[in-house]
Design a protein around this motif. Sequence first.
Motif, PDB file in Angstrom:
ATOM      1  N   GLU A  43      -3.483   2.095  -2.979  1.00 55.99           N
ATOM      2  CA  GLU A  43      -3.102   3.234  -3.158  1.00 55.99           C
ATOM      3  C   GLU A  43      -4.093   4.304  -2.816  1.00 55.99           C
ATOM      4  OE1 GLU A  43      -1.422   6.327  -6.669  1.00 55.99           O
ATOM      5  OE2 GLU A  43      -2.139   4.357  -7.199  1.00 55.99           O
ATOM      6  N   ALA A  44      -3.764   5.115  -1.649  1.00 61.29           N
ATOM      7  CA  ALA A  44      -4.662   5.946  -1.059  1.00 61.29           C
ATOM      8  C   ALA A  44      -4.127   7.486  -1.311  1.00 61.29           C
ATOM      9  CB  ALA A  44      -4.806   5.607   0.457  1.00 61.29           C
ATOM     10  N   LYS A  45      -5.055   8.402  -1.771  1.00 59.85           N
ATOM     11  CA  LYS A  45      -4.830   9.690  -1.983  1.00 59.85           C
ATOM     12  C   LYS A  45      -5.746  10.490  -1.085  1.00 59.85           C
ATOM     13  CE  LYS A  45      -2.855   9.099  -6.521  1.00 59.85           C
ATOM     14  NZ  LYS A  45      -3.039   9.530  -8.044  1.00 59.85           N
ATOM     15  N   VAL A  82      -7.754   3.149  -4.218  1.00 60.25           N
ATOM     16  CA  VAL A  82      -7.816   2.038  -5.331  1.00 60.25           C
ATOM     17  C   VAL A  82      -7.311   0.929  -4.894  1.00 60.25           C
ATOM     18  CG1 VAL A  82      -6.955   1.820  -7.634  1.00 60.25           C
ATOM     19  CG2 VAL A  82      -7.518   4.196  -6.849  1.00 60.25           C
ATOM     20  N   PHE A  83      -8.019  -0.241  -5.111  1.00 53.77           N
ATOM     21  CA  PHE A  83      -7.588  -1.591  -4.779  1.00 53.77           C
ATOM     22  C   PHE A  83      -7.307  -2.362  -6.258  1.00 53.77           C
ATOM     23  CE2 PHE A  83     -10.066  -0.218  -1.348  1.00 53.77           C
ATOM     24  CZ  PHE A  83      -9.639  -0.835  -0.268  1.00 53.77           C
ATOM     25  N   ASP A  84      -6.239  -2.461  -6.254  1.00 55.86           N
ATOM     26  CA  ASP A  84      -5.739  -3.422  -7.753  1.00 55.86           C
ATOM     27  C   ASP A  84      -4.997  -4.675  -7.300  1.00 55.86           C
ATOM     28  OD1 ASP A  84      -6.122  -1.489  -9.609  1.00 55.86           O
ATOM     29  OD2 ASP A  84      -4.390  -0.250  -8.961  1.00 55.86           O
ATOM     30  N   ASP A  85      -5.713  -5.906  -8.095  1.00 59.14           N
ATOM     31  CA  ASP A  85      -5.360  -7.219  -7.806  1.00 59.14           C
ATOM     32  C   ASP A  85      -5.003  -7.702  -9.169  1.00 59.14           C
ATOM     33  OD1 ASP A  85      -7.628  -8.420  -8.727  1.00 59.14           O
ATOM     34  OD2 ASP A  85      -8.859  -7.680  -7.005  1.00 59.14           O
ATOM     35  N   ASN A  86      -4.377  -9.151  -9.033  1.00 64.90           N
ATOM     36  CA  ASN A  86      -4.065  -9.817 -10.158  1.00 64.90           C
ATOM     37  C   ASN A  86      -5.133 -10.947 -10.283  1.00 64.90           C
ATOM     38  OD1 ASN A  86      -3.318 -11.401  -7.857  1.00 64.90           O
ATOM     39  ND2 ASN A  86      -1.217 -11.729  -8.976  1.00 64.90           N
ATOM     40  N   GLY A  87      -6.088 -11.097  -9.640  1.00 65.26           N
ATOM     41  CA  GLY A  87      -7.407 -12.151  -9.996  1.00 65.26           C
ATOM     42  C   GLY A  87      -7.780 -12.135 -11.256  1.00 65.26           C
ATOM     43  N   TYR A 142       0.836  -1.098   0.012  1.00 62.59           N
ATOM     44  CA  TYR A 142       0.008   0.036  -0.028  1.00 62.59           C
ATOM     45  C   TYR A 142       0.996   1.313   0.019  1.00 62.59           C
ATOM     46  CZ  TYR A 142       1.026   0.356   5.165  1.00 62.59           C
ATOM     47  OH  TYR A 142       1.581   0.429   6.344  1.00 62.59           O
ATOM     48  N   SER A 143       0.178   2.510  -0.488  1.00 60.55           N
ATOM     49  CA  SER A 143       1.060   3.530  -0.381  1.00 60.55           C
ATOM     50  C   SER A 143      -0.046   4.643  -0.060  1.00 60.55           C
ATOM     51  CB  SER A 143       1.424   3.973  -1.758  1.00 60.55           C
ATOM     52  OG  SER A 143       0.581   4.217  -2.964  1.00 60.55           O
ATOM     53  N   ILE A 144       0.233   5.716   0.858  1.00 60.58           N
ATOM     54  CA  ILE A 144      -0.693   6.920   1.162  1.00 60.58           C
ATOM     55  C   ILE A 144       0.132   7.975   0.803  1.00 60.58           C
ATOM     56  CG2 ILE A 144      -1.491   7.777   3.600  1.00 60.58           C
ATOM     57  CD1 ILE A 144      -1.448   5.185   4.653  1.00 60.58           C
ATOM     58  N   GLU A 145      -0.878   8.993   0.085  1.00 59.72           N
ATOM     59  CA  GLU A 145      -0.414  10.233  -0.324  1.00 59.72           C
ATOM     60  C   GLU A 145      -1.371  11.357   0.333  1.00 59.72           C
ATOM     61  OE1 GLU A 145      -0.324  12.932  -4.385  1.00 59.72           O
ATOM     62  OE2 GLU A 145      -0.172  10.619  -4.555  1.00 59.72           O
ATOM     63  N   GLY A 146      -0.895  12.143   1.331  1.00 57.05           N
ATOM     64  CA  GLY A 146      -1.505  13.050   1.883  1.00 57.05           C
ATOM     65  C   GLY A 146      -1.694  12.770   3.336  1.00 57.05           C
ATOM     66  N   GLU A 147      -2.635  13.356   3.953  1.00 56.73           N
ATOM     67  CA  GLU A 147      -2.772  13.264   5.480  1.00 56.73           C
ATOM     68  C   GLU A 147      -3.164  11.649   5.734  1.00 56.73           C
ATOM     69  OE1 GLU A 147      -2.916  13.811   9.345  1.00 56.73           O
ATOM     70  OE2 GLU A 147      -2.156  15.472   7.925  1.00 56.73           O
ATOM     71  N   ASP A 148      -2.699  11.130   6.893  1.00 53.42           N
ATOM     72  CA  ASP A 148      -2.705   9.729   7.288  1.00 53.42           C
ATOM     73  C   ASP A 148      -4.182   9.700   8.078  1.00 53.42           C
ATOM     74  OD1 ASP A 148      -2.406   7.085   7.602  1.00 53.42           O
ATOM     75  OD2 ASP A 148      -1.101   7.168   9.106  1.00 53.42           O
ATOM     76  N   HIS A 149      -4.365  10.656   8.976  1.00 51.63           N
ATOM     77  CA  HIS A 149      -5.777  10.544   9.582  1.00 51.63           C
ATOM     78  C   HIS A 149      -7.081  11.183   8.649  1.00 51.63           C
ATOM     79  CE1 HIS A 149      -2.708  11.037  12.802  1.00 51.63           C
ATOM     80  NE2 HIS A 149      -3.655  10.557  13.695  1.00 51.63           N
TER      81      HIS A 149
END
Length: 458
Positions: free
Chosen positions: A377-379, A388-393, A341-348
Amino acid sequence: MVTFDSLRREDRSPAPGWRWFVRWLRRRLPTGLYTRSLLIIIIPMVLLQSVVAAVFMERHWQMVTERLSLGVTRDIAAIIEVIDSYPQDADYSDITRIARDQLNLQISIEPDGDLPPPREKPFFSILDGILSDEITDEIRRPFWIDTIGNSNLIEIRIKLDNRILRVITKRSQAYASNTHIFILWMVGASLVLIAISILFLRGQIRPILNLARAAENFGKGQKADNFYPRGADEVRRAGLAFILMRERIERQMEQRTAMLSGVSHDLRTILTRFKLQLALAGDNPDLAGLNEDVNDMQTMLEAYMAFAKGEVEEDVGELKLSEVFGKLEADFELHGKMLTYSIEGEDHISVRPNAFLRLVTNLASNARRYADTLHIEAKHGAKWLTIVFDDNGPGIPEKYREDVFKPFFRLDSARNLDASGTGLGLAIVRDIARSHGGNITLGDSPLGGLRATVRLPA
C-alpha cells in the motif's frame, strides 16, 4: 532520589492550571522562523500602538472634546443670560447677529412648546455624553440635542421660561474631529515600517533557509553544489561548518569506496584463479563443494560492495510506482505466489531510481521467500511517501526487529537470510531509506506476518 537538577526542572515546568493553555498556544503558534520573526516585530508594535491610541483617546481626545463642548455650552449660556437680562427687539435680530458673527452659532427663538422626544443615542458617541453633561452642569434647563441627523452640524434646543432656544453649530466646534488623522498617520507609518522590516528580515532568513535546504538535500543524497555561505556572521559560520562537514563526509565515503574497490579487485583476482583452477580440474565430484564456496564468496563480495557504496553517486530521477509494483507482481506470479498493491496519490515519484528499486525489491524478495501473500500500500502525500509491505509469513520476533538492520547480523530463523545470505539485506534497505532522508520500521501485519513501513520525503 530527588536531585537539584530535578528540582530545577520542576520549577521550570508550568503550573497544572497553565499547562492546557501552553499546549493550546504551542499548537496554534507558527513553527517557521520567518513567521515567528515577523510576530516578534509586529506584536510589540501593535501592542505599543494600541496602548498609545488608548491613552490618546482617553486623555487627549476626551479632554479636547470636553473643552470644546464646554466652550459651546458657555456661549449658549451667555446668549440665554443676555436674552433674560436685557430687552430684545421683536425678532431678536441683534442677538441673532451677534451669535452668528461673533460666536459662529446659528440661533432662533421659537414660541413656547414642548421639546421633541429624546433621540436614540448611538452605540459609541463620546460627543453625546460629554455635551449632555456640560449642558446639564452649565445651563441647568431642559434640553434636547441631535448629533446624528447631519454629520457636520449639531442641533441643540433649550427650553426657556416661555420660549425655546434653537441653536445650530458645526460639529467641529464641540468635537475633536481630527483625531482619526493621528490614527491614520500612526497606522500608515507602522505599515511602512513593517514593510521595510519584512524586506530586511527576508534577506536575513533566506540564507538560513538555503542552509536548511542544502542540509536536507545532502541528507537525501542529492548534490548541493550551488550553496555558499551568506547572511550574518553567525549564519555564515554555520554555512561554512556545513560545507566542511559535507566535504569530510564525502572524503570519508570516497576513501571507503576506494579502499573496498581495491580489496574487491584483489579478491576478485584470487577468485578468478580459483575458478580457473577448478575449470582445469574438470568435472570432479569432490570439487563440487569448493565450486559452491567460490560462488558464495563472489555473492558476498558483491553484497559488501553494494552496502559500502550505498548508491550515493546516483542522481535523482523519476519513477512510476505502478510500473515498479507491476514488475514485482509478475515476479510473484512466476513463483506461484500472490502480490497485490494499491496507490493513493501521485504515481510519479522523485527518487534515486536504482537505489529505490533495490529497496523495494529486497523487501518484496524477503516476503516472497518466507510468505505466500504480499500486499503493498503506497500513499504519496504532499510531504511524505509511505509504502507499507504486509505479508502472511512467520514474521520476526519483536526483540530482534531492530537487530536485523545491523550489518552482518544473523538470526537462525530470520526472514532476510537464506543459506547463502550475508546479513546485509535489511541493512541495505535501511541505508537506502535513510540516504533519501527517510526510514524503515518493522511491526506486526494484519495478515499475520511482518509489516515493513518505508517513509520517504515526497
